[in-house]
Design an enzyme around this catalytic site. Structure first.
Site, PDB file in Angstrom:
ATOM      1  N   SER A 148       0.794  -1.224   0.000  1.00 25.93           N
ATOM      2  CA  SER A 148       0.000   0.000   0.000  1.00 25.93           C
ATOM      3  C   SER A 148       0.826   1.274   0.000  1.00 25.93           C
ATOM      4  CB  SER A 148      -0.960  -0.007   1.192  1.00 25.93           C
ATOM      5  OG  SER A 148      -0.253  -0.148   2.407  1.00 25.93           O
ATOM      6  N   HIS A 194      -5.376  -2.839  -2.969  1.00 27.22           N
ATOM      7  CA  HIS A 194      -4.959  -1.904  -4.027  1.00 27.22           C
ATOM      8  C   HIS A 194      -4.870  -2.524  -5.416  1.00 27.22           C
ATOM      9  CE1 HIS A 194      -4.225   1.211  -1.063  1.00 27.22           C
ATOM     10  NE2 HIS A 194      -3.739   0.241  -0.310  1.00 27.22           N
ATOM     11  N   LYS A 224     -11.899   1.243  -2.224  1.00 23.67           N
ATOM     12  CA  LYS A 224     -10.811   1.900  -2.954  1.00 23.67           C
ATOM     13  C   LYS A 224     -11.136   1.891  -4.451  1.00 23.67           C
ATOM     14  CE  LYS A 224      -7.742   1.331   0.895  1.00 23.67           C
ATOM     15  NZ  LYS A 224      -6.805   0.477   1.629  1.00 23.67           N
TER      16      LYS A 224
HETATM   17  C1  LIG Z   1      -6.806   0.259   3.064  1.00 24.16           C
HETATM   18  C2  LIG Z   1      -6.269  -1.098   3.375  1.00 24.16           C
HETATM   19  C3  LIG Z   1      -6.942  -1.951   4.256  1.00 24.16           C
HETATM   20  C4  LIG Z   1      -8.146  -1.493   5.026  1.00 24.16           C
HETATM   21  O1  LIG Z   1      -9.266  -1.436   4.216  1.00 24.16           O
HETATM   22  P1  LIG Z   1     -10.457  -0.458   4.615  1.00 24.16           P
HETATM   23  O2  LIG Z   1     -11.605  -0.942   3.814  1.00 24.16           O
HETATM   24  O3  LIG Z   1     -10.009   0.920   4.276  1.00 24.16           O
HETATM   25  O4  LIG Z   1     -10.669  -0.641   6.093  1.00 24.16           O
HETATM   26  C5  LIG Z   1      -6.462  -3.223   4.419  1.00 24.16           C
HETATM   27  N1  LIG Z   1      -5.351  -3.637   3.777  1.00 24.16           N
HETATM   28  C6  LIG Z   1      -4.656  -2.831   2.945  1.00 24.16           C
HETATM   29  C7  LIG Z   1      -3.447  -3.353   2.266  1.00 24.16           C
HETATM   30  C8  LIG Z   1      -5.087  -1.533   2.742  1.00 24.16           C
HETATM   31  O5  LIG Z   1      -4.383  -0.710   1.963  1.00 24.16           O
END
Ligand SMILES: *Cc1c(COP(=O)(O)O)cnc(C)c1O
Length: 390
Positions: A177, A205, A236
């Site tokens: 990330s 991602h 996302k």
């Molecule tokens: C953003 C993220 C999460 C958390 O997901 P949310 O839906 O925002 O709680 C988990 N793992 C990774 C790798 C992330 O980038």
């Protein structure tokens, strides 16, 4: 001075204090931040779906038909037709037997990891894995074994020395990330087979972005069938909210019975579920493919210019384009100067990244114009030179 004020002052003095920026209006490529219009370069809304008319329409229709809340956890009375529809759509999208929804990626990792491993078991985790993976491992009470980023020899040494000691679980980000590079999924699959481990891939991602069909990093690496649990997020690239585990029917049934963050929390509401269904549909359509092409072209353009300027982008190959700065204060100054210049880029500091590895984390969107990105890369280069980063 109170303990809390003291702690806050300590954070401020070390450049690690965090505060909120206010975004006005919907999440688009350009947004109004703290009262002025800027180019948004730090959102995970990679395809621009968070403000897409098809998702908005689906949400509004769902509210009219199903109301605003689910009223209870899934296992009580909160299991609605839209939950089932979205799970079936996600399973079809990921090519798995089943899928189980979670309320966020953070709680998905907590629930999945603590359900799959317990006292006496071993969890293998890349050092750069997301905080929610680390927190899930701590919650599980299993032994947490961390290997250097991408170090498959190091992982194999750990697997060998813990062979036969309880259940073995390998967990990795698909796309890291804060670095934007890919996990070596083929090698991880070979190791999980050799040592009889389970493999969980967190594709927060990669989902909607990577692979021909936007199915994520496992599709991109050609190992979809070898991953035991595909964790993915809906907030996302898919522009909605929530998360899922795509897996076998047996695994989904197990998680439904054992994952505490699934069991003990009110389920996702209709508006969110309907937006997610529309998002998966869109990502699987020709429009989705077109958006991925534009994102790829934008990434190549923007990252290429930054590399040419001499920035260290940490080997990123995706839409996450980090600029390594190093120290926290300089990183935050860089970020503040960019905001003054009309570019919204967040600085990333410990504990999100290791000390001394602070960075600007730029993210590209499919909906950015090429001209905007060229101008942005030029501004970043000019300010980076002034600050002595390059
Ligand atoms: C953003 C993220 C999460 C958390 O997901 P949310 O839906 O925002 O709680 C988990 N793992 C990774 C790798 C992330 O980038």
């Amino acid at each position: 001075m109170s303990f809390f004020r003291q702690e806050l002052e300590r954070l401020r003095a070390s450049g690690l204090h965090r505060s909120l920026r206010l975004v006005e209006g919907a999440q688009q490529g350009r947004v109004v931040v703290d009262g002025r219009e800027v180019l948004l370069l730090c959102s995970n809304n990679y395809l621009g779906l968070a403000a897409h008319p098809a998702l908005q329409e689906a949400s509004v229709t769902a509210v009219r038909g199903f109301g605003t809340g689910s009223g209870a956890a899934r296992l009580v009375s909160g299991n609605m037709t839209l939950h089932r529809q979205l799970e079936e759509r996600l399973a079809r999208f990921k090519g798995t037997e089943s899928a189980l929804l979670f309320n966020s990626g953070y709680t998905a990792n907590l629930g999945i990891i603590s359900a799959l491993a317990g006292r006496g078991d071993s969890i293998y985790s890349d050092r750069l894995n997301h905080a929610s993976i680390v927190d899930g491992a701590i919650l599980s009470r299993a032994k947490l074994l961390r290997y250097q980023h991408g170090d498959m020899d190091g992982l194999e040494r750990l697997l060998r020395s813990n062979r036969g000691k309880g259940r073995q679980l390998i967990v990795t980000d698909g796309v890291f990330s804060m670095d934007g590079d890919l996990a070596p999924l083929r090698e991880l699959v070979a190791l999980k087979r050799e040592y009889g481990a389970l493999l969980v891939v967190d594709d927060a991602h990669g989902t909607a972005v990577l692979g021909d069909g936007g199915r994520g990093s496992a599709e991109f690496c050609g190992v979809s069938a070898e991953v035991d649990v595909h964790m993915g997020t809906l907030g996302k690239g898919l522009g909605s909210f929530g998360a899922y585990a795509a897996c076998s029917a047996e695994m989904a049934e197990y998680l439904q019975n054992m994952a505490r963050s699934f069991i003990f929390s009110t389920s996702l509401p209709p508006a969110v579920l309907a937006a997610s269904i529309a998002a998966v549909e869109l990502v699987s359509s020709p429009e989705g493919r077109d958006l991925r092409r534009r994102l790829e072209a934008n990434t190549r353009l923007f990252a290429g210019m930054l590399l040419e300027s001499g920035f260290d982008t940490l080997g990123s190959t995706t839409q996450i384009v980090p600029i390594l700065v190093g120290e926290a204060r300089m990183t935050m100054e860089f970020s503040a100067r960019l905001l003054d210049a009309g570019l919204f880029v967040q600085g990333i500091r410990p504990p999100t990244v290791p000390a001394g590895r602070c960075r600007l984390r730029c993210t590209v969107m499919a909906t950015h114009e090429a001209g905007e990105l060229v101008a942005a890369a030029e501004k970043i280069t000019a300010i980076g030179r002034e600050l002595g980063v390059i």
